[in-house]
Design an enzyme around this catalytic site. Structure first.
Site, short mmCIF file in Angstrom:
data_model
loop_
_atom_site.label_atom_id
_atom_site.label_comp_id
_atom_site.label_asym_id
_atom_site.label_seq_id
_atom_site.Cartn_x
_atom_site.Cartn_y
_atom_site.Cartn_z
N VAL A 235 24.23 -109.39 -51.56
CA VAL A 235 23.69 -108.47 -52.57
C VAL A 235 22.17 -108.25 -52.32
CG1 VAL A 235 23.48 -107.95 -54.98
CG2 VAL A 235 25.49 -109.38 -54.27
N ALA B 277 17.09 -109.90 -52.38
CA ALA B 277 18.61 -110.09 -52.12
C ALA B 277 19.07 -111.44 -51.99
CB ALA B 277 18.60 -109.35 -50.44
N LYS B 278 20.22 -111.68 -51.96
CA LYS B 278 20.63 -113.20 -51.87
C LYS B 278 22.08 -113.11 -51.46
CE LYS B 278 19.13 -117.11 -53.67
NZ LYS B 278 17.81 -117.47 -53.55
N GLY B 279 22.26 -114.27 -50.91
CA GLY B 279 23.76 -114.48 -50.31
C GLY B 279 24.45 -115.66 -50.61
N ASP C 277 18.78 -121.95 -48.90
CA ASP C 277 18.86 -122.00 -50.33
C ASP C 277 19.78 -123.40 -50.52
OD1 ASP C 277 18.17 -120.48 -52.75
OD2 ASP C 277 20.36 -121.08 -53.24
#
Length: 423
Positions: free
Chosen positions: A67, A112-114, A153
């Site tokens: 995202v 952003a992040k995944g 992460d």
């Protein structure tokens, strides 16, 4: 509070928490508030299927996400987590908090992040590599050194970043060290990166403690989550004379009023994978962790850990959010009513993304700094950012969390306004 039509938010979901935080900041945005809906809507949401063949020949499918919340100020920046409970809502919220975090410390990034919904502990190293390379190929259409830069992460590390970098490089036909950060040193990683988030927690905690007149020498510290962030912060606090009296992770909770021997505890964690069973402390029920007498609490695990009930029971004077979104909005209000100061995640744990920025800059220039240089630059950025946020908090008489959002959202929406809408 508004949301997205395809997301049915649970009242305590991370995305709902984020939206309530945006609602609180809008009254302080002045003319920029006309752009506030930008904050409530991710720019781009990608859901991918990640099929791999397991070592036993079975083909398994995993769901993955990437995202990009906001790219007005620069490329997307945010980690990748592997966890069986990863959801789209969670990744959306984490990407939004990254937008706020990067703007709060004034880095030229968006958020952003995944994530992939998987329990990586159930995979062999070979299967984990397959999963990583396939996921990277699937999201490769939107990531890149100038587009969106992933990082480690929860349950991901330097090796996984190395596989991601190699996969992207092979698919594009050129070595692209800047496509991810948190890489091993031989592949363009930065010194100081592994402990950077924990160091940021310590630096902001040190400054906050000074503000409220809390001496670190002799202070009792409780840490939830004892991975890179929690353990690194704990070591730095012990170096200032504090004692770690309670620790909780996925393996259990332990307590020792006199403080743990950090060398022994770290060795136990390396050998066993968690704090559970450590002979140098007393085991206790997980829920009792929140009742331990403490001066400083460092929640460094997952989001949503401090609810109103736990907030009512805490004896801490200072809460340092090493994790993203550990405190529910109602709990935030409870802590404020009890004069417990919260240094929010979006500034407290920004040390990691700050040193990721340093790594990205070093990769582009092919010139690398010493660890002392890294730490000095990090400390200055964190101290200056917190001072700016504290000035805004004092001016408006608002919490540090809302003040951080004011500073960050002004920067994000100013960029949005100046760039304009295309076409």
């Amino acid at each position: 509070m508004q949301g997205l039509s395809f997301v049915q938010s649970h009242p305590t979901s991370p995305w709902t928490t984020y939206l309530s935080q945006v609602d609180r900041v809008v009254p302080y945005l002045g003319p920029l508030s006309r752009w506030a809906e930008t904050l409530r809507r991710p720019k781009r949401t990608l859901i991918v299927d990640v099929p791999i063949e397991l070592d036993n020949g079975v083909v398994m499918h995993y769901e993955g996400y990437r995202v990009q919340h906001n790219l007005s100020r620069g490329p997307g920046k945010g980690g990748i987590r592997y966890h069986p409970d990863v959801t789209l809502e969670e990744v959306m919220a984490l990407s939004a908090w990254m937008s706020v975090k990067t703007a709060a410390v004034n880095l030229p990034y968006g958020g952003a992040k995944g994530g992939v919904r998987v329990d990586p502990k159930q995979l062999t190293s070979n299967e984990l590599e397959k999963l990583t390379r396939r996921y990277t190929s699937e999201i490769g259409i939107i990531i890149g050194p100038q587009q969106d830069i992933p990082a480690p992460d929860v349950n991901t590390n330097g090796q996984i970043m190395a596989w991601m970098m190699d996969t992207y490089s092979m698919n594009t036909g050129a070595t692209a060290t800047g496509v991810v950060t948190g890489k091993p040193i031989p592949l363009g990683g930065s010194l100081g990166r592994v402990k950077a988030t924990g160091r940021g927690v310590f630096v902001t905690g040190r400054e906050a403690a000074r503000r409220i007149g809390l001496p670190l020498n002799g202070a009792r510290v409780a840490v939830q989550g004892f991975g890179n962030v929690g353990s690194s912060a704990a070591e730095l606090f012990v170096g200032e004379g504090a004692r770690i009296v309670a620790v909780q992770d996925h393996t259990g909770s332990i307590y020792r009023e006199a403080g743990f021997d950090m060398a022994d505890l770290m060795a136990h964690v390396r050998e066993t994978g968690g704090v559970g069973g450590f002979a140098g402390g007393e085991p206790m029920e997980n829920e009792k962790f929140w009742d331990v007498p403490m001066d400083i609490l460092i929640p460094a695990a997952l989001e949503g850990q401090i609810d109103p009930g736990r907030a009512q029971r805490l004896s801490a004077k200072l809460v340092l959010e090493g994790a993203n979104g550990p405190t529910l909005p109602e709990a935030d209000d409870m802590l404020a009513s009890r004069n417990i100061l919260v240094v929010p995640d979006v500034i407290c744990n920004a040390g990691g993304v700050t040193v990721s920025y340093f790594e990205w800059v070093q990769d582009f220039s092919s010139f690398f700094w010493t660890e002392d240089e890294i730490n000095l630059r990090l400390d200055k950025i964190m101290v200056d950012a917190l001072k700016r946020i504290w000035d805004v908090a004092d001016h408006h008489r608002i919490s540090l969390r809302t003040a951080t959002f004011v500073v960050a959202c002004e920067r994000i929406l100013e960029a949005r306004q100046v760039r304009g809408l295309y076409p």
